[in-house]
Scaffold this motif. Sequence first.
Motif, PDB file in Angstrom:
ATOM      1  N   GLY A   8     -42.600 -35.698  80.589  1.00  0.00           N
ATOM      2  CA  GLY A   8     -41.467 -36.379  79.966  1.00  0.00           C
ATOM      3  C   GLY A   8     -41.233 -35.891  78.549  1.00  0.00           C
ATOM      4  O   GLY A   8     -40.103 -35.601  78.153  1.00  0.00           O
ATOM      5  N   ALA A   9     -42.306 -35.784  77.774  1.00  0.00           N
ATOM      6  CA  ALA A   9     -42.196 -35.310  76.393  1.00  0.00           C
ATOM      7  C   ALA A   9     -41.719 -33.862  76.355  1.00  0.00           C
ATOM      8  O   ALA A   9     -40.878 -33.494  75.526  1.00  0.00           O
ATOM      9  CB  ALA A   9     -43.541 -35.454  75.683  1.00  0.00           C
ATOM     10  N   LEU A  10     -42.237 -33.042  77.248  1.00  0.00           N
ATOM     11  CA  LEU A  10     -41.820 -31.644  77.319  1.00  0.00           C
ATOM     12  C   LEU A  10     -40.329 -31.547  77.672  1.00  0.00           C
ATOM     13  O   LEU A  10     -39.591 -30.770  77.069  1.00  0.00           O
ATOM     14  CB  LEU A  10     -42.659 -30.888  78.351  1.00  0.00           C
ATOM     15  N   GLY A  11     -39.886 -32.358  78.619  1.00  0.00           N
ATOM     16  CA  GLY A  11     -38.471 -32.376  79.000  1.00  0.00           C
ATOM     17  C   GLY A  11     -37.578 -32.747  77.834  1.00  0.00           C
ATOM     18  O   GLY A  11     -36.496 -32.173  77.651  1.00  0.00           O
ATOM     19  N   GLU A  12     -38.011 -33.697  77.019  1.00  0.00           N
ATOM     20  CA  GLU A  12     -37.220 -34.104  75.854  1.00  0.00           C
ATOM     21  C   GLU A  12     -37.101 -32.966  74.843  1.00  0.00           C
ATOM     22  O   GLU A  12     -36.017 -32.707  74.310  1.00  0.00           O
ATOM     23  CB  GLU A  12     -37.852 -35.329  75.189  1.00  0.00           C
ATOM     24  N   PRO A  47     -20.772 -42.875  70.890  1.00  0.00           N
ATOM     25  CA  PRO A  47     -21.347 -43.832  71.840  1.00  0.00           C
ATOM     26  C   PRO A  47     -21.833 -43.120  73.115  1.00  0.00           C
ATOM     27  O   PRO A  47     -21.572 -43.554  74.235  1.00  0.00           O
ATOM     28  CB  PRO A  47     -20.184 -44.779  72.123  1.00  0.00           C
ATOM     29  N   VAL A  48     -22.526 -41.991  72.916  1.00  0.00           N
ATOM     30  CA  VAL A  48     -23.005 -41.154  74.015  1.00  0.00           C
ATOM     31  C   VAL A  48     -24.527 -41.032  73.896  1.00  0.00           C
ATOM     32  O   VAL A  48     -25.040 -40.625  72.853  1.00  0.00           O
ATOM     33  CB  VAL A  48     -22.361 -39.746  73.985  1.00  0.00           C
ATOM     34  N   TYR A  49     -25.208 -41.396  74.964  1.00  0.00           N
ATOM     35  CA  TYR A  49     -26.677 -41.332  74.990  1.00  0.00           C
ATOM     36  C   TYR A  49     -27.115 -40.334  76.054  1.00  0.00           C
ATOM     37  O   TYR A  49     -26.408 -40.106  77.030  1.00  0.00           O
ATOM     38  CB  TYR A  49     -27.264 -42.707  75.289  1.00  0.00           C
ATOM     39  N   VAL A  50     -28.301 -39.751  75.838  1.00  0.00           N
ATOM     40  CA  VAL A  50     -28.821 -38.731  76.745  1.00  0.00           C
ATOM     41  C   VAL A  50     -30.236 -39.128  77.169  1.00  0.00           C
ATOM     42  O   VAL A  50     -31.038 -39.585  76.347  1.00  0.00           O
ATOM     43  CB  VAL A  50     -28.855 -37.347  76.059  1.00  0.00           C
ATOM     44  N   ASP A  51     -30.504 -38.935  78.447  1.00  0.00           N
ATOM     45  CA  ASP A  51     -31.839 -39.163  78.984  1.00  0.00           C
ATOM     46  C   ASP A  51     -32.230 -37.929  79.786  1.00  0.00           C
ATOM     47  O   ASP A  51     -31.529 -37.560  80.727  1.00  0.00           O
ATOM     48  CB  ASP A  51     -31.842 -40.414  79.872  1.00  0.00           C
ATOM     49  N   PHE A  52     -33.310 -37.256  79.382  1.00  0.00           N
ATOM     50  CA  PHE A  52     -33.762 -36.061  80.077  1.00  0.00           C
ATOM     51  C   PHE A  52     -34.786 -36.419  81.135  1.00  0.00           C
ATOM     52  O   PHE A  52     -35.595 -37.326  80.964  1.00  0.00           O
ATOM     53  CB  PHE A  52     -34.369 -35.056  79.092  1.00  0.00           C
ATOM     54  N   LYS A  53     -34.752 -35.662  82.224  1.00  0.00           N
ATOM     55  CA  LYS A  53     -35.665 -35.884  83.346  1.00  0.00           C
ATOM     56  C   LYS A  53     -36.360 -34.583  83.712  1.00  0.00           C
ATOM     57  O   LYS A  53     -35.871 -33.498  83.416  1.00  0.00           O
ATOM     58  CB  LYS A  53     -34.905 -36.415  84.577  1.00  0.00           C
ATOM     59  N   ASN A  54     -37.470 -34.716  84.361  1.00  0.00           N
ATOM     60  CA  ASN A  54     -38.203 -33.591  84.924  1.00  0.00           C
ATOM     61  C   ASN A  54     -38.515 -33.951  86.369  1.00  0.00           C
ATOM     62  O   ASN A  54     -39.671 -34.099  86.750  1.00  0.00           O
ATOM     63  CB  ASN A  54     -39.500 -33.333  84.142  1.00  0.00           C
ATOM     64  N   ILE A  83     -25.570 -39.482  79.707  1.00  0.00           N
ATOM     65  CA  ILE A  83     -25.810 -38.206  80.377  1.00  0.00           C
ATOM     66  C   ILE A  83     -27.274 -38.204  80.809  1.00  0.00           C
ATOM     67  O   ILE A  83     -28.173 -38.280  79.971  1.00  0.00           O
ATOM     68  CB  ILE A  83     -25.524 -37.027  79.439  1.00  0.00           C
ATOM     69  N   ILE A  84     -27.488 -38.158  82.114  1.00  0.00           N
ATOM     70  CA  ILE A  84     -28.832 -38.049  82.674  1.00  0.00           C
ATOM     71  C   ILE A  84     -28.972 -36.591  83.093  1.00  0.00           C
ATOM     72  O   ILE A  84     -28.254 -36.132  83.978  1.00  0.00           O
ATOM     73  CB  ILE A  84     -29.019 -38.978  83.896  1.00  0.00           C
ATOM     74  N   ALA A  85     -29.867 -35.864  82.426  1.00  0.00           N
ATOM     75  CA  ALA A  85     -29.950 -34.419  82.653  1.00  0.00           C
ATOM     76  C   ALA A  85     -31.351 -34.010  83.079  1.00  0.00           C
ATOM     77  O   ALA A  85     -32.312 -34.182  82.324  1.00  0.00           O
ATOM     78  CB  ALA A  85     -29.548 -33.674  81.382  1.00  0.00           C
ATOM     79  N   ASN A  86     -31.444 -33.465  84.273  1.00  0.00           N
ATOM     80  CA  ASN A  86     -32.689 -32.885  84.747  1.00  0.00           C
ATOM     81  C   ASN A  86     -32.822 -31.491  84.124  1.00  0.00           C
ATOM     82  O   ASN A  86     -31.837 -30.772  83.991  1.00  0.00           O
ATOM     83  CB  ASN A  86     -32.680 -32.796  86.270  1.00  0.00           C
ATOM     84  N   ILE A  87     -34.029 -31.122  83.769  1.00  0.00           N
ATOM     85  CA  ILE A  87     -34.222 -29.847  83.081  1.00  0.00           C
ATOM     86  C   ILE A  87     -34.045 -28.656  84.015  1.00  0.00           C
ATOM     87  O   ILE A  87     -33.308 -27.724  83.707  1.00  0.00           O
ATOM     88  CB  ILE A  87     -35.605 -29.798  82.393  1.00  0.00           C
ATOM     89  N   PRO A 109     -27.891 -32.127  87.554  1.00  0.00           N
ATOM     90  CA  PRO A 109     -29.096 -31.781  88.315  1.00  0.00           C
ATOM     91  C   PRO A 109     -29.989 -30.734  87.662  1.00  0.00           C
ATOM     92  O   PRO A 109     -31.185 -30.705  87.905  1.00  0.00           O
ATOM     93  CB  PRO A 109     -28.550 -31.263  89.640  1.00  0.00           C
ATOM     94  N   THR A 110     -29.422 -29.867  86.816  1.00  0.00           N
ATOM     95  CA  THR A 110     -30.243 -28.849  86.152  1.00  0.00           C
ATOM     96  C   THR A 110     -29.524 -28.301  84.921  1.00  0.00           C
ATOM     97  O   THR A 110     -28.310 -28.123  84.942  1.00  0.00           O
ATOM     98  CB  THR A 110     -30.612 -27.698  87.113  1.00  0.00           C
TER      99      THR A 110
END
Length: 136
Positions: A8-12, A47-54, A83-87, A109-110
């Motif tokens: 998770g930390a690496l993805g961020e 008003p835009v938030y981002v959440d990164f995923k792995n 924005i939910i963004a997979n690495i 998705p990527t």
Amino acid sequence: YKRQIYKGALGEVVGQYLFDKVLHKKLDDITDPDVFELFDFKVGELPVYVDFKNWRESTDFDWNKMIDKIGKKAEKCGCKCVIIANIITTNEYSIHSTTKDGVEIVVIPTLLQSSPKCDCAQAWSKIKECIDKYAD
């Protein structure tokens, strides 16, 4: 469990770097203690938030539950777009975009090209479109 925290930390870190290099957008840490754990970053004063995923290739989701959960989190912080963004992925997945309770939710998705099936240019274009929409 430690491996999940590390991934998770690496993805961020990777995601934040890519936003800066590809879109020339700095992502801000969330400092408000009421919304600190909801998403990873905020796009400046927007008003835009981002959440990164792995996500692993084998990860299976109930999209409706995921969208409901994101919508509830978005309501708490007052954002207009998440924005939910997979690495990275090696399979072909579509960009999903929906609106839940007035919040635009974009699932990417990527962010990195890992196979000819992945269209990262389209992903970055969608992210830019979302950010620009709320910059006005």
